[in-house]
Structure formats: C-alpha cells, structure tokens
Design a protein around this motif. Structure first.
Motif, short mmCIF file in Angstrom:
data_model
loop_
_atom_site.label_atom_id
_atom_site.label_comp_id
_atom_site.label_asym_id
_atom_site.label_seq_id
_atom_site.Cartn_x
_atom_site.Cartn_y
_atom_site.Cartn_z
N PHE A 36 21.97 32.54 48.70
CA PHE A 36 21.09 33.40 47.92
C PHE A 36 21.80 34.69 47.53
CE2 PHE A 36 17.70 36.72 47.94
CZ PHE A 36 17.00 36.29 46.83
N VAL A 37 22.47 35.30 48.51
CA VAL A 37 23.20 36.55 48.23
C VAL A 37 24.37 36.29 47.29
CG1 VAL A 37 24.57 38.40 49.26
CG2 VAL A 37 22.53 37.56 50.44
N ALA A 38 25.11 35.25 47.53
CA ALA A 38 26.32 34.98 46.74
C ALA A 38 26.00 34.75 45.27
CB ALA A 38 27.06 33.77 47.33
N PHE A 39 25.02 33.93 44.97
CA PHE A 39 24.71 33.61 43.58
C PHE A 39 24.23 34.85 42.82
CE2 PHE A 39 24.77 29.19 44.95
CZ PHE A 39 25.35 28.58 43.85
N ILE A 40 23.31 35.62 43.45
CA ILE A 40 22.76 36.77 42.73
C ILE A 40 23.79 37.89 42.64
CG2 ILE A 40 20.98 38.56 42.79
CD1 ILE A 40 19.07 36.55 43.95
N ALA A 41 24.52 38.15 43.73
CA ALA A 41 25.51 39.22 43.71
C ALA A 41 26.66 38.91 42.74
CB ALA A 41 26.06 39.44 45.12
N LYS A 42 27.08 37.66 42.70
CA LYS A 42 28.15 37.29 41.78
C LYS A 42 27.70 37.46 40.33
CE LYS A 42 32.03 35.44 40.41
NZ LYS A 42 33.28 36.23 40.42
N PHE A 43 26.47 37.11 40.06
CA PHE A 43 25.92 37.29 38.71
C PHE A 43 25.85 38.78 38.36
CE2 PHE A 43 22.20 38.06 35.99
CZ PHE A 43 22.55 37.31 34.88
N ALA A 44 25.42 39.60 39.33
CA ALA A 44 25.29 41.03 39.07
C ALA A 44 26.65 41.71 38.92
CB ALA A 44 24.50 41.69 40.20
N SER A 45 27.70 41.15 39.54
CA SER A 45 29.02 41.78 39.48
C SER A 45 29.59 41.82 38.07
CB SER A 45 29.99 41.03 40.40
OG SER A 45 30.24 39.72 39.92
N GLU A 46 29.06 40.98 37.21
CA GLU A 46 29.56 40.95 35.83
C GLU A 46 29.15 42.21 35.06
OE1 GLU A 46 28.08 37.40 34.09
OE2 GLU A 46 29.12 36.05 35.50
N TYR A 47 28.18 42.93 35.60
CA TYR A 47 27.69 44.13 34.91
C TYR A 47 28.12 45.40 35.64
CZ TYR A 47 24.79 40.62 32.67
OH TYR A 47 24.35 39.51 31.98
N THR A 48 29.09 45.30 36.56
CA THR A 48 29.58 46.47 37.28
C THR A 48 31.09 46.57 37.12
OG1 THR A 48 29.95 45.28 39.35
CG2 THR A 48 27.74 46.20 39.00
N GLU A 49 31.62 47.72 37.49
CA GLU A 49 33.06 47.93 37.40
C GLU A 49 33.75 47.65 38.73
OE1 GLU A 49 33.57 51.89 36.08
OE2 GLU A 49 32.59 51.58 34.14
N ILE A 50 32.98 47.22 39.73
CA ILE A 50 33.55 46.95 41.05
C ILE A 50 33.81 45.46 41.19
CG2 ILE A 50 33.17 47.13 43.54
CD1 ILE A 50 31.37 49.52 42.99
N ASN A 51 35.04 45.14 41.59
CA ASN A 51 35.40 43.74 41.70
C ASN A 51 34.73 43.05 42.90
OD1 ASN A 51 37.13 43.87 39.46
ND2 ASN A 51 38.83 44.63 40.71
N GLU A 52 34.58 43.83 43.99
CA GLU A 52 33.96 43.24 45.18
C GLU A 52 32.47 43.00 44.92
OE1 GLU A 52 35.81 45.90 45.17
OE2 GLU A 52 37.59 45.32 46.28
N TRP A 53 32.02 41.81 45.18
CA TRP A 53 30.59 41.51 45.02
C TRP A 53 29.96 40.97 46.30
CZ3 TRP A 53 29.73 36.34 45.98
CH2 TRP A 53 30.83 35.48 45.84
N ALA A 54 30.79 40.82 47.35
CA ALA A 54 30.26 40.42 48.66
C ALA A 54 30.88 41.31 49.71
CB ALA A 54 30.59 38.96 48.95
N MET A 55 30.05 41.97 50.50
CA MET A 55 30.59 42.86 51.54
C MET A 55 31.20 42.02 52.65
SD MET A 55 27.00 44.18 53.23
CE MET A 55 25.78 43.01 53.88
N ALA A 56 32.20 42.60 53.31
CA ALA A 56 32.97 41.86 54.32
C ALA A 56 32.12 41.46 55.52
CB ALA A 56 34.15 42.73 54.77
N SER A 57 31.05 42.22 55.79
CA SER A 57 30.24 41.95 56.97
C SER A 57 29.10 40.98 56.72
CB SER A 57 29.64 43.28 57.49
OG SER A 57 28.80 43.85 56.51
N LEU A 58 29.07 40.36 55.52
CA LEU A 58 27.95 39.50 55.15
C LEU A 58 27.75 38.36 56.14
CD1 LEU A 58 25.74 38.68 53.15
CD2 LEU A 58 27.47 37.40 51.86
N GLY A 59 28.84 37.70 56.53
CA GLY A 59 28.71 36.56 57.43
C GLY A 59 28.17 36.95 58.79
N ALA A 60 28.71 38.05 59.34
CA ALA A 60 28.26 38.49 60.65
C ALA A 60 26.80 38.98 60.60
CB ALA A 60 29.17 39.60 61.17
N SER A 61 26.44 39.64 59.52
CA SER A 61 25.05 40.08 59.36
C SER A 61 24.10 38.88 59.27
CB SER A 61 24.91 40.96 58.11
OG SER A 61 25.65 42.15 58.24
N ALA A 62 24.54 37.85 58.53
CA ALA A 62 23.72 36.65 58.40
C ALA A 62 23.53 35.98 59.75
CB ALA A 62 24.36 35.69 57.41
#
Length: 385
Positions: A36-62
C-alpha cells in the motif's frame, strides 16, 4: 501467586506458543501494508523533487505495526512522531555536520533523545535519521515526503488490516475502565490498584519496558486465573464430598424420611435402589409441596389421619391419596457428578444451574458421597488459602 512468582514464570516461558495463523496474519499484513505504501508513495514521487520515496525504516516499522500492534512503539503517535522527529534531526545533522563519521552517531543519539522528549519512541525511526546522513539530504521536505507520507500510509494500512483481522489498533488496554469514574466498581478499583502497584515495581528497574502497565496488569491477572484454575482442577469431588451418605429407598415411609432429615439437619436425601444406584432425590421442598402439612412431632399422626380419610373413599386409589412413601414424591431426574470430576466443574453447576446439593457417584455408578454448597464454599476457601 505473588507478583515476583508471576514475573519469574513469565521469564521462564520466553517463547510462548503463537499459532501459525498469527504468523501468516502478520506476514500478510507486512505485504499489504508495504504494498500500500510503496504503490502510493512511488506514484507521489513523480510530483516531487526528492528521489527517495520510501523511508529506510519502513520495513522495521511495518514489523511493529503488523506483528506487535499492542506495543507502545507501534502506536500511531510513535510511528508518525518518531519518524518525523528523526527525519528533522537527520536533515539538520546532514546540513551542519558534513563528515558522516561524526554526523551518524550524533544524529542517532539526538533522534533518540528527541523521541523520548516528545514521548513518541519508535525504534525503527533511528534509521530514518541515519538515511538522511548517508543520502546527504539537506532539505526539510524530506520530513514531509517520504517520511510523513509513508508513516501516515503505514498507520492507515495498519488500522484497516489489524481491525479486519481481529486486532485492536490503535491499541487500548482491555480493562473495565469504561465504567463511570463517579462510582467505580470494585473490579475497576482493583485494576487501578494493580496498575499503580505494577508501575511502582517497574519504576525500580529504571529501564524502558515495551509494554503498557495496564496490559501487564491484565496479563498478570490472566496468569493468576490460569494458575487458580489449574489448582481447582487438581481438587477432585472425592476429596471434598461428605461420606458416607444418608439415603433412603423408594419404599421408605415419608415419616421415616422426615425423621432422618430432621435428626441429621440436612436438606435432601438421595434415593437409591438395592444396588445403591441413584434413582431420585427428595428434599424439603418435596415434603412441603406434596405432603401439605406442618412437619412437627405430630407428623405421623397427621399422616395417619390423611391415610384413614383416603381409605374411606372407595373411588380413590392409595397412590392418588396422600403420599406415604418416598417414591411417590421424590424427584426422578437427578443431576449427579463423578468422584473423579474436579472443583472447576462444580463452579458451573452451583453457579449456573442453581443446585444446592449434588450426589456423587463412583466408577460403578453407585452413590459414593454428597456435595453441598457448604462443602463447595469450604473447598474454594481452602484452595485460596
């Protein structure tokens, strides 16, 4: 069982059994939440200037959100607040401290201190600060995207998935605390006292413990209840029953049965056949209901008077007149219990079924003893001591 004994027992059981259904539930939750996070965040990254679209702690938080949804570190405030605080600290350190060898430890330490200060401790969030240093991210937009967005999406996925799979998230401790505080019940007050006592004990350890004191109080109560139930199961009916039993047969005259009840100060008499097997029971209620006389020293005389009147009526059979034998007034349906049954089985019978006396039979179906509510209460009292 004391609090110290309970903690010792919990410590010995380091790996409690968790059903495989929970294993798969947690793993599927990680797939659902991460996707859920990956699909929406990746889609949203196309409208930002930041290349990172998934935070490094996502797996541990999940892992915390879907595997340990009751953990204080998995709650929405911890996930969102902890990641944002760490992201801001990480970006600040990346701006002010160019050397990552110095920036990494400072970012980690300050982010931990910040999460503790704002009471949003989230262990995986320290990796968020670390990623800002390693990626040399020097814009605070990083705290909004991907950190804030990923955290919000993960929490929303956690709320949806945990609830449809039977888990409460955000977690609230299970307690009778919903009762009005103006007139708290004894159970509410007991739980409050337990929580306060546990908080005082935990304070002596001077450590962070990843469990809510209220949840720990509930766990301890469940452990105590389980231990008490096991103790009740170890006490058999043969250990608490009264034996030998005063009984009568179907042909026993009512007058004789009444004398036995009065003489022995009991409220019921089991009725047995020649093989000592239960065929019925007669109680004080049966005397009052069927005999319809005052039971005093003149019982026999009154009974004889009724009998004479019945004989004077040719159209009335003896069995239809005033009863003169136990078999005519006894209750034929009798609840019995075996000698090898335990005290826990008696709880349901005496509490729910309204029985006051219970005949006990042995392995040969013969009358072995009698258990009354008094016997039951004494046994419960002894087990508590």
């Amino acid at each position: 069982m004391s609090f110290k004994q309970i903690l010792k027992q919990m410590a010995q059981n380091k790996n409690p059994h968790v059903p495989w259904s929970e294993h798969f539930r947690s793993a599927i939750g990680g797939i659902v939440g991460g996707g859920f996070v990956a699909f929406i965040a990746k889609f949203a990254s196309e409208y930002t200037e930041i290349n990172e679209w998934a935070m490094a702690s996502l797996g541990a938080s999940a892992l915390l959100v879907f595997v340990l949804p009751s953990s204080p570190m998995a709650q929405p405030k911890a996930v969102i607040g902890g990641n944002i605080v760490s992201a801001l600290v990480g970006v600040t350190c990346a701006i002010l401290i160019p050397d990552p060898r110095l920036g990494i430890p400072i970012a980690i330490g300050v982010s931990i201190l910040g999460m503790l200060f704002f009471k949003c401790l989230h262990a995986p969030a320290a990796a968020t600060a670390l990623s800002a240093i390693l990626g040399h991210i020097v814009t605070y937009r990083f705290a909004l995207f991907p950190v804030l967005m990923d955290s919000l999406l993960l929490v929303l996925a956690g709320i949806f998935y945990n609830r449809i799979t039977g888990k409460q998230y955000p977690h609230t401790e299970k307690s009778p605390g919903n009762i009005s505080s103006k007139s708290p019940s004894a159970e509410t007050m007991s739980l409050i006292e337990d929580k306060n006592a546990i908080a005082q004990v935990l304070a002596k350890y001077k450590e962070f413990i990843d469990i809510n004191p209220g949840d720990l109080a509930n766990i301890i109560r469940d452990v105590e209840l389980h231990a008490y139930q096991q103790k009740l199961k170890s006490i058999t009916c043969s250990a608490i029953m009264s034996s030998p039993v005063i009984s009568v047969e179907m042909a026993t005259p009512l007058e004789e049965a009444w004398i036995r009840i009065r003489k022995n100060h009991i409220k019921s008499l089991p009725v047995v056949d020649r093989n000592d097997r239960i065929v019925g029971i007669i109680t004080l209620e049966h005397f009052l209901k069927y005999a319809a006389v005052d039971f005093d020293k003149t019982f026999g005389q009154r009974l004889q008077g009724f009998m004479r009147q019945s004989f004077s009526r040719a159209s009335v059979k003896l069995s239809d007149a005033y009863p003169n034998a136990v078999g005519q007034v006894m209750q034929k349906t009798v609840r019995v219990i075996s000698t090898n049954r335990n005290l826990l089985d008696l709880v349901t019978i005496f509490e729910g079924d309204g029985h006051h006396h219970l005949p006990v039979i042995d392995e040969h179906q013969k009358l072995a003893g009698m258990i009354t509510q008094s016997d039951f209460v004494r046994a419960i009292h002894s087990s508590m001591e």
